[in-house]
Design an enzyme around this catalytic site. Structure first.
Site, short mmCIF file in Angstrom:
data_model
loop_
_atom_site.label_atom_id
_atom_site.label_comp_id
_atom_site.label_asym_id
_atom_site.label_seq_id
_atom_site.Cartn_x
_atom_site.Cartn_y
_atom_site.Cartn_z
N ARG A 1 -57.46 6.78 23.97
CA ARG A 1 -57.64 5.33 23.50
C ARG A 1 -58.62 5.17 22.48
NH1 ARG A 1 -58.60 2.32 28.76
NH2 ARG A 1 -58.74 0.66 27.50
N ARG B 1 -57.73 -1.13 36.76
CA ARG B 1 -56.71 -0.63 35.35
C ARG B 1 -56.54 0.72 35.52
NH1 ARG B 1 -57.71 -3.83 29.99
NH2 ARG B 1 -56.84 -1.91 29.09
N LYS C 1 -63.99 -8.14 24.64
CA LYS C 1 -63.03 -8.81 23.69
C LYS C 1 -62.29 -9.81 24.70
CE LYS C 1 -60.06 -5.75 22.00
NZ LYS C 1 -60.77 -4.51 22.38
P1 AMP Z 1 -56.15 -3.53 26.00
O1 AMP Z 1 -55.90 -4.50 27.23
O2 AMP Z 1 -56.04 -4.45 24.83
O3 AMP Z 1 -57.08 -2.63 26.10
O4 AMP Z 1 -54.53 -2.89 25.64
C1 AMP Z 1 -54.12 -1.99 26.59
C2 AMP Z 1 -52.93 -0.92 26.07
O5 AMP Z 1 -51.97 -1.80 25.85
C3 AMP Z 1 -53.57 -0.44 24.91
O6 AMP Z 1 -54.12 0.85 25.28
C4 AMP Z 1 -52.22 0.07 24.31
O7 AMP Z 1 -51.45 0.93 24.98
C5 AMP Z 1 -51.45 -1.33 24.58
N1 AMP Z 1 -51.54 -2.17 23.44
C6 AMP Z 1 -52.34 -3.38 23.50
N2 AMP Z 1 -52.42 -4.27 22.45
C7 AMP Z 1 -51.50 -3.45 21.58
C8 AMP Z 1 -50.89 -3.67 20.23
N3 AMP Z 1 -51.61 -4.41 19.34
N4 AMP Z 1 -50.29 -2.46 19.64
C9 AMP Z 1 -49.95 -1.49 20.44
N5 AMP Z 1 -50.43 -1.29 21.83
C10 AMP Z 1 -51.01 -2.39 22.24
#
Ligand code: AMP
Length: 191
Positions: A146, A134, A14
């Protein structure tokens, strides 16, 4: 406005594909994960709260995430459109996003999902952990969590957009540029 929700499990690509879309269509990129990480880096109250969930591979609560996203959208009154990356991740967030879009006199154009098999995702996340540092990519238990959260809470968001005839899926395997071409073809159809 062109408002796209980019959808897919962790590691689907993404972030990479968002970058290409914003360049081509001059859109504002809002990644909730990036915004949380910036807050963690800045040691803000929001960052401390988000970290306690992110470190376990859990979702940050809807209310917190929705409020944050709302204030980010309102920082860009002249935007030609938005790419929502990592949001909405629950049906409640999807409903809140529709309300938010209607408040600014707009709507979601489409959800585009990147389709990638689970084994490939695990490989990509392992590699990303080595490159990005990360911490939520480094621990196999957190990765597994996740992916579970994705299946249980986030995958159902797809039906929210299918019911509105706004759901498009593209093959997320292959060279990055091939995937980008598939995305651009899809956007040209819908815009
Ligand atoms: P990402 O970078 O999109 O993989 O997000 C990393 C982490 O941030 C996720 O595993 C969640 O803990 C948190 N997170 C990101 N976006 C959301 C969302 N829309 N709702 C809730 N938690 C989020």
């Amino acid at each position: 406005m062109l408002n796209i929700v980019l959808f897919g499990p962790p590691g689907a690509g993404k972030g990479t594909q968002s970058q290409r879309l914003i360049e081509k269509y001059d859109l504002v990129h809002l990644s909730t994960g990036d915004i949380f990480r910036a807050n963690i880096g800045g040691n803000t109250e929001l960052g401390k709260l988000a970290k306690s969930y992110i470190d376990k591979g859990q979702l940050v609560p809807d209310e917190v995430t929705i409020n944050m996203l709302g204030s980010e959208v309102k920082k860009h009154p002249d935007a030609k459109g938005f790419i929502f990356d990592g949001f909405p991740r629950t049906k409640a967030q999807a409903g809140a996003l529709d309300e938010l879009m209607s408040e600014i006199g707009s709507s979601i154009t489409a959800m585009i999902a990147l389709d990638v098999p689970e084994e490939e995702l695990k490989q990509r996340l392992k590699k990303r952990a080595e490159d990005s540092g990360r911490s939520d990519d480094a621990d196999p238990k957190v990765i597994a969590n996740r992916i579970e959260v994705y299946k249980n809470e986030t995958a159902p968001v797809k039906s929210y957009y299918q019911e509105q005839n706004k759901f498009y899926s593209i093959d997320g395997l292959g060279a990055i540029s091939e995937i980008t071409d598939r995305m651009f073809d899809t956007v040209e159809q819908i815009k």
